[in-house]
Design an enzyme around this catalytic site. Sequence first.
Site, PDB file in Angstrom:
ATOM      1  N   LYS A  76      67.659 -18.218  14.145  1.00  0.00           N
ATOM      2  CA  LYS A  76      68.689 -17.268  14.717  1.00  0.00           C
ATOM      3  C   LYS A  76      69.136 -17.814  16.120  1.00  0.00           C
ATOM      4  O   LYS A  76      68.422 -18.544  16.860  1.00  0.00           O
ATOM      5  CB  LYS A  76      67.808 -15.975  15.084  1.00  0.00           C
ATOM      6  CG  LYS A  76      68.826 -14.791  15.507  1.00  0.00           C
ATOM      7  CD  LYS A  76      67.996 -13.782  15.818  1.00  0.00           C
ATOM      8  CE  LYS A  76      68.669 -12.487  16.165  1.00  0.00           C
ATOM      9  NZ  LYS A  76      68.055 -11.278  16.570  1.00  0.00           N
ATOM     10  N   SER A 171      69.596  -7.029  14.508  1.00  0.00           N
ATOM     11  CA  SER A 171      70.765  -8.042  14.697  1.00  0.00           C
ATOM     12  C   SER A 171      70.412  -9.665  14.222  1.00  0.00           C
ATOM     13  O   SER A 171      71.345 -10.344  14.384  1.00  0.00           O
ATOM     14  CB  SER A 171      70.643  -8.256  16.333  1.00  0.00           C
ATOM     15  OG  SER A 171      69.240  -8.847  16.586  1.00  0.00           O
ATOM     16  N   SER A 195      65.252  -5.409  14.646  1.00  0.00           N
ATOM     17  CA  SER A 195      66.172  -6.680  14.149  1.00  0.00           C
ATOM     18  C   SER A 195      65.949  -7.623  13.483  1.00  0.00           C
ATOM     19  O   SER A 195      66.680  -8.388  12.644  1.00  0.00           O
ATOM     20  CB  SER A 195      66.707  -7.420  15.633  1.00  0.00           C
ATOM     21  OG  SER A 195      67.386  -6.347  16.529  1.00  0.00           O
TER      22      SER A 195
END
Length: 524
Positions: A76, A171, A195
Amino acid sequence: MLGMSLREAAAVLRLGQVKPTELCQKCLSLIKETSFLNAYITITEDIALKQAAEADKRFAQGKPLGELDGIPIAIKDNFSTAGIETTCASRMLKGYVAPYNATVVQKLFDQGAVLMGKTNLDEFGMGSGSTDSIFGPVRNPWSYSRSYIEKRPISHHAAKDDSDWVIAGGSSGGSACAVSAGTCYLAIGSDTGGSTRNPASHCGVVGLKPTYGLVSRHGLIPLVNSMDIPGILTRCVDDAATVLGMLAGHDLYDSTTVQDPFQPFSLPETIDLSNLCIGIPKEYHAPGLSTEILSLWSKTADLLEKAGAKVMEVSLPHTPYSIVCYHVLCTAEVASNMARFDGLEYGHRSDIDDSTEAMYAATRREGFNDVVRGRILSGNYFLLKQNYEKYFVKAQKVRRLIADDFVKVFNSGVHVLLTPTTLGDAAPYLEFIQEDNRTRSAEEDVFTQCTNMAGLPAVTVPAGLSSRGLPLGLQFIGRAFCERQLLTVAKWCEKQMDFSPLQFNRDLGNGSIVLQYSKSASFV
C-alpha cells in the site's frame, strides 16, 4: 498459476517448475492487462525483474531465503519504500521518495519477496471505498466477473469504461484488488478502523488485522497512531498465518511493539472445534444490515455449532456508541499527525510565499483534498480548550468501556467472536459517491472499528456471493495475541465455504475476468 495461493506458488518455485523471473513476468503482464482496475499507483517493473533475477540465482544454488523468495507482492502506498515514491494518494506527497523502508517492507524483502508495485488507496487512508485518491478510484475486479455481469439489470456485457462497476472498499482497496485480480500473492495494507478488512470482504480475499503492537508501524505514514496497524491481504487463511509469522515481533524503531518474541505457527489441517466457544454479539444486528449477510451469519453460526463448538449470544453494550467515539478520536489524532505536512521539509510546497504563514496555509489548501481538510478541522475542534474535556476526554473514556466489553466477554469463556464484516456487498461507484465521506465511512466501519479501539486481532474471510454475484465476508474477532486460535477457526470456516478466487481469462476480451466457484460458495 496466478490463481494459486502463496504457499502453492512457493512450492512450484521450490520444485523448479517455474522460475521467479517467469512468474514475475506473468504478474507484470496481468497488471498491465488489468490496468483499468487502477489498483496500482506505481508499478515497479525494473525493481521486480531485478529482485526476481536474484531469486533465480538463489534457487539455482539451492539457497532460497524463505517461503516468500521469488513471490510477487504489493505494498500500500502509505508505507515508506527506499528509492520508490510514496504518495499516500495525495498531492501533498506526490514525488516524495523515502530514504528508508518500512519495517514490514524490509522484512518481506529479507525473505526474498518481489515487489510488483505500490497500491492505490483513499488519500492518506481516509475513506472506505478507495474512491478519494488523486490517481482516481479503484475498481473492484468482481465488476468484471461473470457472476456479476449476468446478474446486472442491463443485458450487455461491461466494457472497461462503463459506469456499472462497484467499489473495491477502502482504504486499502488497491491492495485487495491486486490480490483478488491475481496480480500478486500477498499485499500489505493498513487498518485504522477496518481499512484492510473492508476491502478484503468486498474483493473476496482474506484480510487480517493483527493485535495492536504485534507488527511494527515503523515506516507506515501515520493516520491514527493509537489504532493504526499493518494489515495482511492474501487468498487464504494459511497464507495470512505464514506472512504474520514473518512480520510479527519487536521492533526497536517502534516502541509500541511487544517485547516478547513471536513464535511463528502453522495451522492444523484437521481442526477440532469441540473445546471452543463462539460468541455472537447481539449489538451487531445493526440497522442497514442486509438480509443476505444476516442469513450467511446465521448459517455459519449453525455450521460451527454442528461441528461441536459452543455458540452463544453475547453482549457488547457500548457498541452503539463506538462509531461516534471512533470519529472523535480518529479526527483528533489526524489533526495532530497532519500538522507535519507544512511544505517546509518535504512534500508539496505552494508557490505562494508572501509569508511563512501564507505559504503554510496555501500548501495545505492545495495539498490536501476536502476529506482530509474536513477531518483536520473536526479534530482541531474536538481539541479546542473549551471542547477537550467535553469530547476528546469523554471519547477516551468510552473507548476504555468498549475495550472492557471485549475483556468481559472473553473472560466469560468465549474464545472467538463471529460478526459481519460489512453491512452488505460492494456498492456501485456512482451510488457510493452520492454520500459524503463521513457518512460512508460510518456505514462501512460499523463492524470493524471496535477492534481497532480495543487493539484486538480480527480477520475477514470470504463466505459466499450475494444475489448480485459479489463477495460477502464474515469477520472473526479474537483475544489479544491469540492469532493462532483466531486463524484456526477462520480456516475451518474457510474450508466449509470453499470460496474460489477469480481467474483471469483473456479469451473474453475487454479485460474480462471469470469466476470459477464451487457449489458451497454459491449465492446465499
